[in-house]
Design an enzyme around this catalytic site. Structure first.
Site, PDB file in Angstrom:
ATOM      1  CG  HIS A 162      -0.263   0.426   2.480  1.00 54.43           C
ATOM      2  ND1 HIS A 162       0.476  -0.463   3.213  1.00 54.43           N
ATOM      3  CD2 HIS A 162      -0.184   1.614   3.152  1.00 54.43           C
ATOM      4  CE1 HIS A 162       0.975   0.154   4.275  1.00 54.43           C
ATOM      5  NE2 HIS A 162       0.597   1.414   4.258  1.00 54.43           N
TER       6      HIS A 162
HETATM    7  C1  UD1 Z   1      -2.139   6.221   5.134  1.00 48.70           C
HETATM    8  C2  UD1 Z   1      -0.862   6.767   5.754  1.00 48.70           C
HETATM    9  C3  UD1 Z   1       0.217   5.682   5.743  1.00 48.70           C
HETATM   10  C4  UD1 Z   1      -0.283   4.432   6.429  1.00 48.70           C
HETATM   11  C5  UD1 Z   1      -1.609   3.986   5.818  1.00 48.70           C
HETATM   12  C6  UD1 Z   1      -2.167   2.846   6.616  1.00 48.70           C
HETATM   13  C7  UD1 Z   1      -0.480   9.172   5.372  1.00 48.70           C
HETATM   14  C8  UD1 Z   1       0.274  10.166   4.595  1.00 48.70           C
HETATM   15  N1  UD1 Z   1      -0.340   7.895   4.976  1.00 48.70           N
HETATM   16  O1  UD1 Z   1      -1.844   5.888   3.785  1.00 48.70           O
HETATM   17  O2  UD1 Z   1       1.357   6.160   6.446  1.00 48.70           O
HETATM   18  O3  UD1 Z   1       0.676   3.421   6.259  1.00 48.70           O
HETATM   19  O4  UD1 Z   1      -2.555   5.078   5.863  1.00 48.70           O
HETATM   20  O5  UD1 Z   1      -3.087   2.115   5.888  1.00 48.70           O
HETATM   21  O6  UD1 Z   1      -1.160   9.515   6.307  1.00 48.70           O
HETATM   22  N2  UD1 Z   1      -9.107   5.109   0.553  1.00 48.70           N
HETATM   23  C9  UD1 Z   1     -10.353   4.535   0.450  1.00 48.70           C
HETATM   24  N3  UD1 Z   1     -11.019   4.253   1.602  1.00 48.70           N
HETATM   25  C10 UD1 Z   1     -10.528   4.505   2.820  1.00 48.70           C
HETATM   26  C11 UD1 Z   1      -9.270   5.088   2.924  1.00 48.70           C
HETATM   27  C12 UD1 Z   1      -8.554   5.374   1.775  1.00 48.70           C
HETATM   28  O7  UD1 Z   1     -10.850   4.290  -0.643  1.00 48.70           O
HETATM   29  O8  UD1 Z   1     -11.208   4.201   3.831  1.00 48.70           O
HETATM   30  C13 UD1 Z   1      -8.351   5.370  -0.693  1.00 48.70           C
HETATM   31  C14 UD1 Z   1      -8.611   6.760  -1.277  1.00 48.70           C
HETATM   32  O9  UD1 Z   1      -8.575   6.633  -2.663  1.00 48.70           O
HETATM   33  C15 UD1 Z   1      -7.401   7.543  -0.796  1.00 48.70           C
HETATM   34  C16 UD1 Z   1      -6.304   6.475  -0.796  1.00 48.70           C
HETATM   35  O10 UD1 Z   1      -6.949   5.280  -0.417  1.00 48.70           O
HETATM   36  O11 UD1 Z   1      -7.094   8.622  -1.625  1.00 48.70           O
HETATM   37  C17 UD1 Z   1      -5.167   6.767   0.144  1.00 48.70           C
HETATM   38  O12 UD1 Z   1      -5.645   6.997   1.472  1.00 48.70           O
HETATM   39  P1  UD1 Z   1      -4.803   7.922   2.481  1.00 48.70           P
HETATM   40  O13 UD1 Z   1      -5.416   7.887   3.813  1.00 48.70           O
HETATM   41  O14 UD1 Z   1      -4.558   9.270   1.879  1.00 48.70           O
HETATM   42  O15 UD1 Z   1      -3.397   7.242   2.512  1.00 48.70           O
HETATM   43  P2  UD1 Z   1      -2.999   5.718   2.733  1.00 48.70           P
HETATM   44  O16 UD1 Z   1      -2.335   5.238   1.493  1.00 48.70           O
HETATM   45  O17 UD1 Z   1      -4.138   4.969   3.268  1.00 48.70           O
HETATM   46  N1  UDP Z   2      -4.226  -5.041   8.664  1.00 49.70           N
HETATM   47  C1  UDP Z   2      -5.516  -5.555   8.749  1.00 49.70           C
HETATM   48  N2  UDP Z   2      -6.093  -6.011   7.604  1.00 49.70           N
HETATM   49  C2  UDP Z   2      -5.481  -5.976   6.388  1.00 49.70           C
HETATM   50  C3  UDP Z   2      -4.160  -5.457   6.319  1.00 49.70           C
HETATM   51  C4  UDP Z   2      -3.561  -4.977   7.486  1.00 49.70           C
HETATM   52  O1  UDP Z   2      -6.100  -5.609   9.828  1.00 49.70           O
HETATM   53  O2  UDP Z   2      -6.084  -6.404   5.387  1.00 49.70           O
HETATM   54  C5  UDP Z   2      -3.594  -4.536   9.901  1.00 49.70           C
HETATM   55  C6  UDP Z   2      -2.252  -5.165  10.214  1.00 49.70           C
HETATM   56  O3  UDP Z   2      -2.423  -6.356  10.935  1.00 49.70           O
HETATM   57  C7  UDP Z   2      -1.571  -4.086  11.028  1.00 49.70           C
HETATM   58  C8  UDP Z   2      -2.107  -2.815  10.426  1.00 49.70           C
HETATM   59  O4  UDP Z   2      -3.292  -3.169   9.724  1.00 49.70           O
HETATM   60  O5  UDP Z   2      -1.948  -4.168  12.388  1.00 49.70           O
HETATM   61  C9  UDP Z   2      -1.102  -2.253   9.469  1.00 49.70           C
HETATM   62  O6  UDP Z   2      -1.687  -1.237   8.730  1.00 49.70           O
HETATM   63  P1  UDP Z   2      -1.169  -0.805   7.302  1.00 49.70           P
HETATM   64  O7  UDP Z   2      -0.425  -1.898   6.657  1.00 49.70           O
HETATM   65  O8  UDP Z   2      -2.345  -0.253   6.597  1.00 49.70           O
HETATM   66  O9  UDP Z   2      -0.251   0.456   7.625  1.00 49.70           O
HETATM   67  P2  UDP Z   2       1.220   0.658   8.211  1.00 49.70           P
HETATM   68  O10 UDP Z   2       1.421  -0.210   9.382  1.00 49.70           O
HETATM   69  O11 UDP Z   2       2.180   0.413   7.101  1.00 49.70           O
HETATM   70  O12 UDP Z   2       1.224   2.110   8.556  1.00 49.70           O
END
Ligand code: UD1
Ligand code: UDP
Length: 389
Positions: free
Chosen positions: A226
């Site tokens: 991701h």
């Molecule tokens: C964010 C965090 C990242 C973290 C990740 C955990 C920042 C800059 N990044 O990244 O550090 O590792 O969360 O998962 O804060 N979207 C949906 N539904 C949702 C959420 C997101 O469709 O419920 C889609 C949208 O298209 C959005 C994209 O995912 O634009 C990215 O979401 P965003 O929260 O901006 O960043 P993450 O990649 O999730």
């Molecule tokens: N996780 C989850 N379901 C998924 C993928 C990840 O519950 O399908 C959990 C995972 O076990 C961990 C957390 O989400 O506890 C990690 O989040 P993510 O990988 O989105 O972000 P990061 O840790 O890189 O910020």
């Protein structure tokens, strides 16, 4: 008889992204079970993650109380999203008194909390402080560096995180700060480890994911992708997907399970080379699913032969459950995993990913305990209380 009045402090927990909801569940559980007479917690959800599978499912499974405030900030460009959150958090902090805010990790929700609280002189307790990739092209690295500067107490989860902060001029200290000014750095363990140990057996009894996806223990590889520099850069995403296709062909005895973050689900069809994408779709032993629940992912991690990921949290959970991990990033903040030989950095390079899988599947690995005693949440809350006395 002398009556001693116990002063209660009021804390605002700020969460927004999936991993923060999970981390906050550990600390919130400790507030309710051990500190309810001394700490009142309110929860603010920025709304950064909002799909049910990225947010509500974790409240339900991990018994985290419904948020007291939801800003519904949603997705957007970094500035736009963070600005909405700062404004919303500021309003909440102006509307009632809090003795501190608790922030987790390195997302835009973390940054917004640090900016809003520090400007209003509300003490900032940063959990997962001090982690560094030394790669300022990552939005998370910018968030970490800024947030740590604005934090009152920096709860570093590892020895490396403490060392990083010391190098940046923070004092490693057990000193107490009664006035909410100045910094204090302390390593009391990792709250994610608390959760992983606490929920392991419950997850095994509640989750049906193995049956649902028709999986056998040790006969599949769990993969998650991701990180923005993997999903948003076509060459990198193509290279990772090509590696999965190659592994699925050369190792048909393993399935590959890929729970897709919404960002990745959206970008796969547009950013992966069309021929590689077609092959990927035709691989019968690659199983794509929507994001799974925490209980499901615990079971998937515990039963996997190996984990392939660019996630910080999944990397660590693989280690907690003593599973080898190929890290699809150029560097990691969790260097302990690589130093132990349990993780290999393979970046988004097809051949390096394939080689790392081969190497990790063929060697035996030790997993020294480096993430605390699985009671970090309690230690952190006690520390916060001690700071106030
Ligand atoms: C964010 C965090 C990242 C973290 C990740 C955990 C920042 C800059 N990044 O990244 O550090 O590792 O969360 O998962 O804060 N979207 C949906 N539904 C949702 C959420 C997101 O469709 O419920 C889609 C949208 O298209 C959005 C994209 O995912 O634009 C990215 O979401 P965003 O929260 O901006 O960043 P993450 O990649 O999730
Ligand atoms: N996780 C989850 N379901 C998924 C993928 C990840 O519950 O399908 C959990 C995972 O076990 C961990 C957390 O989400 O506890 C990690 O989040 P993510 O990988 O989105 O972000 P990061 O840790 O890189 O910020």
């Amino acid at each position: 008889m002398q009556i001693i009045k116990v002063l209660k402090i009021k804390i605002l927990t700020i969460i927004g992204a999936r991993p923060q909801i999970i981390k906050a569940a550990a600390v919130s559980r400790a507030v309710r079970s051990r500190f309810s007479d001394r700490i009142e917690e309110k929860i603010l959800h920025t709304g950064q993650h909002y799909d049910a599978g990225m947010s509500q499912v974790f409240f339900d499974e991990l018994e985290l109380p419904h948020p007291d405030f939801n800003l519904n900030a949603g997705s957007g460009k970094h500035g736009e999203q963070t600005a909405k959150m700062i404004a919303g958090i500021e309003n909440v902090l102006l509307s009632e008194h809090f003795d501190g805010v608790i922030l987790y990790g390195d997302t835009n929700s973390t940054l917004a909390g640090a900016v809003a609280a520090s400007k209003l002189h509300v003490p900032v307790y940063h959990i997962e402080a001090g982690l560094r990739s030394f790669n300022m092209s990552m939005p998370e690295e910018i968030n970490r560096v800024v947030c740590d500067q604005l934090s009152t107490v920096l709860f570093a989860p590892t020895v490396t995180a403490v060392e990083n902060l010391k190098r940046e001029g923070f004092a490693d200290s057990k000193a107490r700060f009664a006035d909410g000014r100045g910094h204090s750095v302390v390593n009391l363990g990792d709250v994610m480890y608390d959760n992983s140990m606490y929920f392991a057996s419950k997850a095994e009894s509640k989750s049906d994911v193995m049956k649902r996806l028709d999986l056998q223990p040790d006969k599949y590889i769990l993969a998650t992708i991701h990180r923005d520099n993997n999903t948003d850069v076509p060459e990198r995403l193509t290279s990772i997907i090509r590696a999965l296709v190659e592994i699925s062909k050369s190792k048909p005895q393993y399935k590959i399970v890929l729970p897709l973050h919404p960002r990745t689900a959206k970008l796969l069809p547009q950013n992966v080379d069309s021929r590689v994408y077609e092959e990927f779709n035709n691989c019968r032993n690659i199983i794509c699913t929507p994001p799974v629940s925490f209980f499901d992912i615990i079971v998937l991690e515990r039963n996997a032969a190996l984990v392939l990921t660019d996630s910080g949290g999944v990397q660590k959970e693989a280690y907690f459950y003593e599973k080898p991990c190929v890290i699809m990033r150029p560097e990691t903040e969790w260097v302990e995993i690589v130093n132990a030989g349990a993780g290999i950095l393979a970046d988004a390079d097809t051949q390096r990913i394939i080689d790392a899988v081969d190497e990790l599947l063929s060697k035996s690995i030790e997993y020294p305990k480096v993430f605390g005693d699985s009671r970090a949440s309690e230690h952190i809350l006690q520390y916060i209380l001690d700071c106030r006395n």
